[in-house]
Design a protein around this motif. Sequence first.
Motif, PDB file in Angstrom:
ATOM      1  N   TRP A 196       0.829  -1.206   0.000  1.00 24.02           N
ATOM      2  CA  TRP A 196       0.000   0.000   0.000  1.00 24.02           C
ATOM      3  C   TRP A 196       0.866   1.260   0.000  1.00 24.02           C
ATOM      4  O   TRP A 196       0.664   2.170  -0.788  1.00 24.02           O
ATOM      5  N   ARG A 240      -0.638   3.986  -2.484  1.00 23.88           N
ATOM      6  CA  ARG A 240      -1.126   5.145  -1.735  1.00 23.88           C
ATOM      7  C   ARG A 240      -1.073   6.458  -2.508  1.00 23.88           C
ATOM      8  O   ARG A 240      -2.015   7.227  -2.487  1.00 23.88           O
ATOM      9  N   GLY A 253      -5.071   4.558  -6.093  1.00 28.01           N
ATOM     10  CA  GLY A 253      -5.515   4.406  -4.719  1.00 28.01           C
ATOM     11  C   GLY A 253      -5.476   5.710  -3.962  1.00 28.01           C
ATOM     12  O   GLY A 253      -4.707   5.878  -3.043  1.00 28.01           O
TER      13      GLY A 253
END
Length: 109
Positions: A69, A74, A79
Motif C-alpha cells: 500500500w 497510496r 488508490g
Amino acid sequence: ADLTARLSYTYRKAGRAMLLTSATSAFAFISNIFSAIPAVRVFGVFIAVMIAVNFFLVLTWFPAAVVVWEKRIRYTSAGCFDSCGLLAVGKLCGHLTKGAGAGSRSLIS
C-alpha cells in the motif's frame, strides 16, 4: 522514519500483546474439546485454529499489505482518497472529477 522502522517498532511494542491475546482466546476455545456436544467440540477446535491462522497472517501478510500500500498504491491515482473520504480505485469513483467542491482540482486526469 522509514516504513521498516515503523513496522519494526509497532511489532516490537504490540507483538507480545497480540501473542498473549491470541493464545488465551485459542486456549479458551480449544477447551471446548472436552464438551459432550459434538457441535460445540468442532466449533471450539475450528475457532481455535482460525485464531492461530489469524495471528500468523497478522504477522506475515498484514505487514506485506501495508508495504505494498505504502510503496505502490497510496500516492498513485489507483488508490487515492477523494474529498469525501472514499477510496477511489482507478477511475471508478466519480467524486474525484465531479462534485468535489468549488476550486478543488481533479486527482485523476
